[in-house]
Design an enzyme around this catalytic site. Structure first.
Site, PDB file in Angstrom:
ATOM      1  N   LYS A 109       0.843  -1.207   0.000  1.00 35.03           N
ATOM      2  CA  LYS A 109       0.000   0.000   0.000  1.00 35.03           C
ATOM      3  C   LYS A 109       0.875   1.253   0.000  1.00 35.03           C
ATOM      4  CE  LYS A 109      -0.273  -0.483   5.011  1.00 35.03           C
ATOM      5  NZ  LYS A 109      -1.078  -1.020   6.129  1.00 35.03           N
TER       6      LYS A 109
ATOM      7  N   ARG B 229     -10.271  -0.362  15.486  1.00 39.41           N
ATOM      8  CA  ARG B 229     -10.338   0.532  14.331  1.00 39.41           C
ATOM      9  C   ARG B 229     -11.346  -0.055  13.358  1.00 39.41           C
ATOM     10  NH1 ARG B 229      -4.642   1.159  11.243  1.00 39.41           N
ATOM     11  NH2 ARG B 229      -5.230  -0.954  10.690  1.00 39.41           N
TER      12      ARG B 229
ATOM     13  N   TYR C 128      16.254  29.439   9.138  1.00 36.74           N
ATOM     14  CA  TYR C 128      15.056  30.145   9.603  1.00 36.74           C
ATOM     15  C   TYR C 128      15.009  30.191  11.119  1.00 36.74           C
ATOM     16  CZ  TYR C 128      13.074  30.082   4.927  1.00 36.74           C
ATOM     17  OH  TYR C 128      12.845  30.288   3.601  1.00 36.74           O
TER      18      TYR C 128
ATOM     19  N   MET D  68      12.496  23.942   3.444  1.00 37.34           N
ATOM     20  CA  MET D  68      11.727  23.162   2.470  1.00 37.34           C
ATOM     21  C   MET D  68      12.642  22.406   1.500  1.00 37.34           C
ATOM     22  SD  MET D  68       8.773  24.366  -0.196  1.00 37.34           S
ATOM     23  CE  MET D  68       7.753  25.135   1.046  1.00 37.34           C
TER      24      MET D  68
HETATM   25  C1  LIG Z   1      -0.296  -2.031   6.772  1.00 38.43           C
HETATM   26  C2  LIG Z   1      -0.862  -3.303   7.255  1.00 38.43           C
HETATM   27  C3  LIG Z   1      -0.055  -4.442   7.419  1.00 38.43           C
HETATM   28  C4  LIG Z   1       1.445  -4.405   7.305  1.00 38.43           C
HETATM   29  O1  LIG Z   1       1.974  -3.971   8.551  1.00 38.43           O
HETATM   30  P1  LIG Z   1       3.543  -3.807   8.794  1.00 38.43           P
HETATM   31  O2  LIG Z   1       3.640  -3.354  10.208  1.00 38.43           O
HETATM   32  O3  LIG Z   1       4.007  -2.770   7.827  1.00 38.43           O
HETATM   33  O4  LIG Z   1       4.147  -5.133   8.533  1.00 38.43           O
HETATM   34  C5  LIG Z   1      -0.669  -5.636   7.739  1.00 38.43           C
HETATM   35  N1  LIG Z   1      -2.013  -5.697   7.914  1.00 38.43           N
HETATM   36  C6  LIG Z   1      -2.805  -4.623   7.802  1.00 38.43           C
HETATM   37  C7  LIG Z   1      -4.272  -4.756   8.031  1.00 38.43           C
HETATM   38  C8  LIG Z   1      -2.266  -3.385   7.487  1.00 38.43           C
HETATM   39  O5  LIG Z   1      -3.058  -2.306   7.399  1.00 38.43           O
END
Ligand SMILES: *Cc1c(COP(=O)(O)O)cnc(C)c1O
Length: 359
Positions: free
Chosen positions: A34, A131, A256, A304
Site C-alpha cells: 500500500k 479501528r 530560519y 523546504m
Molecule cells: C499495513 C498493514 C499491514 C502491514 O503492517 P507492517 O507493520 O508494515 O508489517 C498488515 N495488515 C494490515 C491490516 C495493514 O493495514
C-alpha cells in the site's frame, strides 16, 4: 539535475521477503505494498516481490489494486479496507480482487449486490485494534449472513490485526491471538493475523496467510531495536549533495528563526534536501547524516529544500560530495526516532519531487 534522489535496492526487498518466509515457513504471504509500496514505488516493488515468491499483494484501496492489474499482475490482491461504496463491487468481482469486510454496512451492501462472480472475502474481527472489524458479539451474525450468500461471497476467510506486536513485552498480542482463536474455534477456514512484527516476534500469530509490510523495506518492525538485528537490509537510500560550503564566524546563525549559532569559526555546508522532499522538519540539531564515510551533524532548522551541516568533523568535504540522509549507513528509524515519528511515516512521506532510481 537536482542531485536529490531515492535509490531503491530491489535485491534488498527480495532478501527481506525471504526473511519473512523463513520466519514463518508454513504461511503464505500477502506482501503489503500500500501507499506506493511504502514510498518505494508500487510496480517495481510488486514485480520484484512476485519473482521472490509473494503469494499475493495487499493494498489499501481499489485504485492501488487496479494499477497492479493493469500492469498484468495476476496474483491475488487483497483490499485491506474492503470497498468504500457499492459501485466498486462489480469491478472488484471482475478483477478478482479479495476484500476485507470490516463492518455490517459492507456485508449488507455485498448481499444486496448483483455480481458476475462471487468475491473472496476476509471477515475481519476486532480483537483489540478498535479501528476496523466486527466485535465478537457482531461477528457470528455476519459470518452466518455470508454463509447464505454463495453467489456473492466465496470463499470466506477470517482475519484480525495486531495493535502492539512491535512491543515485545506487551501481553496484548497474546490476548488478541487468544481472542481470535476463541472466536473461530468451531469454524474451519483460512486465517490471517500477523504483520511484520507478528511474523518476526510472535510465532503464535502465524496463520495460513501473513501480511508483511515494513520489514520488506528493511525498516524496523520493533520499537526497541534497529532492523539489522533481524537480518533486514534497508531498501531505500535517500541522498543528495553538498551545493555550498562556507566558513562561518562565531556567533553567525544558521537557517530560519536563526535558532542555531556557530560557537566558533567553522565550515558549514548546505545540502539540497528538505521537508519538501519528505525529510522531517522536526529533525533536531545533531541529527546524523552520512558524508564521506562518517557521520556529521545537522545544524539549524530543516528548510523546504535545504538543510545545513556542521562540517567541523569533516573539514575536507567539497561541494558536490554525496550525503546520505537515510539508508545503508543511517537507519531511517534512527532519524524517525529523533524526529518524533516512525520509519513508516518517513518512507511513505518521501515526496513526488524525489525521483526513485532502481538497482
Ligand atoms: C499495513 C498493514 C499491514 C502491514 O503492517 P507492517 O507493520 O508494515 O508489517 C498488515 N495488515 C494490515 C491490516 C495493514 O493495514
Amino acid at each position: 539535475m537536482r542531485p536529490t534522489h531515492a535509490l531503491i535496492d530491489l535485491q534488498a526487498i527480495s532478501d527481506n521477503f525471504r526473511c519473512a518466509q523463513a520466519a514463518a515457513p508454513l504461511s503464505k504471504n500477502f506482501a503489503v505494498i500500500k501507499a506506493d509500496a511504502y514510498g518505494h514505488g508500487l510496480l517495481p516493488v510488486a514485480q520484484t516481490l512476485a519473482s521472490a515468491g509473494a503469494n499475493g499483494f495487499a493494498v489499501a484501496c481499489l485504485e492501488e489494486a487496479l494499477v497492479l492489474r493493469e500492469a498484468g499482475i495476476q496474483l491475488p490482491i487483497l483490499l485491506l479496507e474492503g470497498f468504500f461504496e457499492a459501485a466498486e463491487l462489480p469491478i472488484i468481482a471482475q478483477q478478482q480482487l479479495q476484500i476485507v469486510l470490516h463492518s455490517p454496512w459492507q456485508v449488507a451492501q455485498l448481499l444486496d449486490s448483483q455480481l458476475p462472480t462471487p468475491i473472496a472475502v476476509w471477515l475481519k474481527l476486532d480483537t483489540g485494534m478498535g479501528r476496523l472489524g466486527f466485535r465478537p458479539e457482531q461477528f457470528k451474525q455476519a459470518w452466518q449472513q455470508l454463509q447464505t450468500a454463495p453467489t456473492r461471497a466465496r470463499p470466506i476467510r477470517l482475519m484480525t490485526h495486531l495493535a502492539c506486536a512491535d512491543e515485545r513485552n506487551n501481553p496484548m498480542t497474546q490476548r488478541q491471538v487468544t481472542t481470535f482463536q476463541q472466536q473461530i474455534q468451531h469454524i474451519s477456514c483460512e486465517t490471517s493475523i500477523a504483520n511484520s512484527a507478528g511474523i518476526l516476534g510472535w510465532p503464535e500469530s502465524h496463520a495460513h496467510w501473513n501480511r508483511p509490510g515494513i520489514m520488506l523495506y528493511g525498516a524496523a518492525p520493533f520499537n526497541d531495536d534497529l532492523p539489522a538485528v533481524q537480518g533486514l537490509t534497508a531498501a531505500m537510500s535517500l541522498s543528495s549533495r553538498i551545493i555550498s560550503i562556507k566558513q562561518c564566524q562565531a556567533g553567525d546563525t544558521l537557517g530560519y528563526g536563526a535558532t542555531w549559532a556557530c560557537p566558533q569559526t567553522m565550515p558549514v555546508a548546505a545540502v539540497s534536501i528538505g521537508y519538501g522532499d519528505g525529510y522531517p522538519r522536526h529533525a533536531p540539531p545533531a541529527t546524523p547524516v552520512w558524508l564521506n564515510k562518517q557521520r556529521v551533524k545537522l545544524v539549524g532548522r530543516v528548510s523546504m529544500d535545504m538543510i545545513t551541516l556542521d562540517l567541523r568533523e569533516c573539514p575536507d568535504a567539497q561541494v558536490g560530495d554525496k550525503v546520505e540522509l537515510w539508508g545503508q549507513h543511517i537507519p531511517v528509524d534512527e532519524i524517525a526516532r529523533l524526529s518524533g515519528t516512525i520509519g513508516y511515516e518517513l518512507l511513505t512521506g518521501v515526496t513526488k519531487r524525489v525521483p526513485r532510481y532502481y538497482q
